[in-house]
Design a protein around this motif. Structure first.
Motif, PDB file in Angstrom:
ATOM      1  N   VAL A 237      13.491  24.728 -10.592  1.00  0.00           N
ATOM      2  CA  VAL A 237      14.928  24.808 -10.326  1.00  0.00           C
ATOM      3  C   VAL A 237      15.448  26.228 -10.532  1.00  0.00           C
ATOM      4  CG1 VAL A 237      17.199  23.982 -11.064  1.00  0.00           C
ATOM      5  CG2 VAL A 237      15.289  22.373 -10.877  1.00  0.00           C
ATOM      6  N   THR A 238      14.917  26.928 -11.550  1.00  0.00           N
ATOM      7  CA  THR A 238      15.362  28.308 -11.793  1.00  0.00           C
ATOM      8  C   THR A 238      15.148  29.172 -10.565  1.00  0.00           C
ATOM      9  OG1 THR A 238      14.887  28.168 -14.158  1.00  0.00           O
ATOM     10  CG2 THR A 238      14.999  30.372 -13.191  1.00  0.00           C
ATOM     11  N   TRP A 239      13.994  29.033  -9.924  1.00  0.00           N
ATOM     12  CA  TRP A 239      13.699  29.846  -8.747  1.00  0.00           C
ATOM     13  C   TRP A 239      14.516  29.407  -7.542  1.00  0.00           C
ATOM     14  CZ3 TRP A 239      11.759  34.054 -10.276  1.00  0.00           C
ATOM     15  CH2 TRP A 239      10.940  34.077 -11.400  1.00  0.00           C
ATOM     16  N   LEU A 240      14.861  28.141  -7.479  1.00  0.00           N
ATOM     17  CA  LEU A 240      15.757  27.685  -6.409  1.00  0.00           C
ATOM     18  C   LEU A 240      17.140  28.309  -6.589  1.00  0.00           C
ATOM     19  CD1 LEU A 240      14.750  23.912  -6.211  1.00  0.00           C
ATOM     20  CD2 LEU A 240      14.262  25.689  -4.514  1.00  0.00           C
ATOM     21  N   LEU A 241      17.574  28.442  -7.834  1.00  0.00           N
ATOM     22  CA  LEU A 241      18.852  29.090  -8.090  1.00  0.00           C
ATOM     23  C   LEU A 241      18.794  30.583  -7.775  1.00  0.00           C
ATOM     24  CD1 LEU A 241      19.958  27.299 -11.381  1.00  0.00           C
ATOM     25  CD2 LEU A 241      20.865  26.974  -9.075  1.00  0.00           C
ATOM     26  N   VAL A 242      17.617  31.184  -7.954  1.00  0.00           N
ATOM     27  CA  VAL A 242      17.441  32.580  -7.549  1.00  0.00           C
ATOM     28  C   VAL A 242      17.607  32.700  -6.036  1.00  0.00           C
ATOM     29  CG1 VAL A 242      15.792  34.480  -7.349  1.00  0.00           C
ATOM     30  CG2 VAL A 242      15.993  33.230  -9.501  1.00  0.00           C
ATOM     31  N   THR A 290      12.570  22.781   3.793  1.00  0.00           N
ATOM     32  CA  THR A 290      13.914  22.767   4.395  1.00  0.00           C
ATOM     33  C   THR A 290      14.997  22.786   3.327  1.00  0.00           C
ATOM     34  OG1 THR A 290      13.819  20.343   4.549  1.00  0.00           O
ATOM     35  CG2 THR A 290      13.136  21.607   6.488  1.00  0.00           C
ATOM     36  N   ALA A 291      14.728  22.192   2.179  1.00  0.00           N
ATOM     37  CA  ALA A 291      15.706  22.215   1.088  1.00  0.00           C
ATOM     38  C   ALA A 291      15.911  23.644   0.591  1.00  0.00           C
ATOM     39  CB  ALA A 291      15.250  21.322  -0.051  1.00  0.00           C
ATOM     40  N   ALA A 292      14.827  24.379   0.409  1.00  0.00           N
ATOM     41  CA  ALA A 292      14.921  25.758  -0.066  1.00  0.00           C
ATOM     42  C   ALA A 292      15.685  26.631   0.929  1.00  0.00           C
ATOM     43  CB  ALA A 292      13.520  26.323  -0.309  1.00  0.00           C
ATOM     44  N   ILE A 293      15.391  26.460   2.212  1.00  0.00           N
ATOM     45  CA  ILE A 293      16.087  27.234   3.253  1.00  0.00           C
ATOM     46  C   ILE A 293      17.579  26.917   3.244  1.00  0.00           C
ATOM     47  CG2 ILE A 293      16.330  27.576   5.741  1.00  0.00           C
ATOM     48  CD1 ILE A 293      13.299  27.075   5.962  1.00  0.00           C
TER      49      ILE A 293
END
Length: 403
Positions: A237-242, A290-293
């Motif tokens: 999750v931390t990297w998704l927030l990045v 697709t979620a990350a994008i």
């Protein structure tokens, strides 16, 4: 761009870090004080409410001094609040420290926006505002993850001491680099308040609440959505927030670049696309790629609205922009709180962790509708001008075409 903008960006970086880093440190703080996670969550809510209240309050108090001096006072308040949080012996003192720090937030960005715009030529105002806000967006990419790492490694108190150190750098930068701008003659509190008689100022603030609220309807619940629906590990999750922060940086730069050229078209595109992307997030959230994008796009489209909305408030408030600018910063936090509440309601109603995305899409679409309404009203009444400060006892209205 003048070096003074760097000082404002450093202050914005510190403020952005202290606002969001607490979300990654709640378990540590809760355990240290022996309170529940929901109780520790008041550190987030208290900060947001402090911004909403502090933005107009501190700006009003600052009408008697120069803008540079007020920026220095605000950074001093920010430093005190973070040091208080770092040394807090009990939870109540920690909460008080958060509120003290938050009082500087809205007024710093509000007054800072006015100062940044005054430092450059008229055609570069939105770019200057975006440069200052870059500090806030970079905080989400660098400051928050780094602060979380420091807090988890050396204790959460160390994080707030580091943030206080950033405040010291910001204070020194403002003192050394920001030129002295004497308080404009004839500007009084009643002139600042008069800006709120302009329907265009109110519409821009409503767009701020709804547009950025759309972003936070989804991002507030990003952790359960990504772990329970998408299948990411908690550590991801931390990297998704990045990624979200990187999107914010890109969107902020794009917004600053094009707001000076085509402000209203930029708002149409960004708000319309944001509404569509948030709606699609209910589908793209089921796949990691697709979620990350989509998370990057939400950050980019959401923050692409910030420079144009802040510039529109400054333009419409004209010679009495300081209070309106600060209140608009509070509007961002009001939108965050409203969106988080609505998103929580649909989850509690049993619609699932992706349901807040629909809430966000509806909020962004509502902001787009207000943008269209604002443009229609402006075209129908081209003689309706911005409220400007004057040396006369009352504020006057100057036709927009005569600026």
């Amino acid at each position: 761009m003048p070096l003074a903008l760097l000082a404002l960006a450093i202050g914005a970086f510190g403020i952005g870090t202290t606002e969001f880093v607490i979300m990654g440190l709640l378990p540590e703080v809760a355990a240290d004080f022996g309170v529940s996670i929901p109780t520790a969550g008041f550190l987030v809510t208290g900060y947001a409410l402090g911004v909403v209240i502090g933005a107009p309050l501190m700006t009003v108090l600052g009408t008697k001094v120069s803008r540079k001096r007020m920026l220095m006072v605000l950074m001093g308040l920010f430093i005190v609040g973070n040091v208080l949080s770092a040394v807090a012996p009990v939870f109540g003192v920690m909460l008080a420290g958060r509120v003290v720090a938050s009082l500087a937030h809205g007024a710093f960005f509000g007054i800072g926006s006015v100062v940044a715009a005054d430092l450059v030529a008229p055609q570069k105002k939105a770019g200057a505002i975006a440069m200052m806000f870059t500090g806030l967006t970079v905080a989400n990419v660098v400051g928050v993850p780094l602060g979380t790492f420091v807090g988890q490694s050396a204790g959460w108190r160390a994080t707030f001491l580091v943030v206080a150190g950033l405040g010291v750098l910001g204070l020194l930068g403002v003192a050394k680099l920001v030129p002295e701008q004497p308080r404009p003659e004839g500007v009084r509190l009643r002139h600042e308040i008069a800006a709120f008689r302009n329907v265009q100022v109110l519409l821009a603030m409503a767009m701020t609440v709804l547009g950025f609220g759309g972003v936070f309807a989804a991002i507030t619940y990003i952790t359960p959505m990504m772990t329970e629906v998408t299948g990411f590990a908690d550590s991801s999750v931390t990297w998704l927030l990045v990624l979200f922060g990187l999107g914010m940086v890109g969107g902020n730069l794009i917004g600053g670049r094009f707001a000076d050229r085509a402000l209203m078209p930029l708002l149409y595109v960004s708000l319309g696309a944001l509404s569509l992307v948030l709606a699609l997030f209910t589908l793209t959230a089921h796949n990691p790629v697709t979620a990350a994008i989509t998370i990057v796009l939400i950050g980019a489209l959401g923050f692409a609205t910030v420079p144009p909305l802040q510039k529109r408030v400054l333009d419409q408030a004209a010679g009495a922009p300081t209070l309106a600018s600060a209140v608009n910063i509070g509007a961002f936090n009001l939108g965050n709180a409203l969106a988080a509440w609505l998103g929580g309601m649909v989850i509690a109603a049993g619609f699932g962790y992706t349901a807040p995305n629909w809430v966000g899409a509806a909020l962004a679409a509502s902001a787009l509708a207000l943008a269209v309404l604002a443009q229609i009203l402006e075209r129908r009444s081209p003689g309706t001008g911005q409220v400007v400060a004057a040396s006369a006892p009352e504020a006057v209205v100057v036709p927009a075409g005569r600026h």
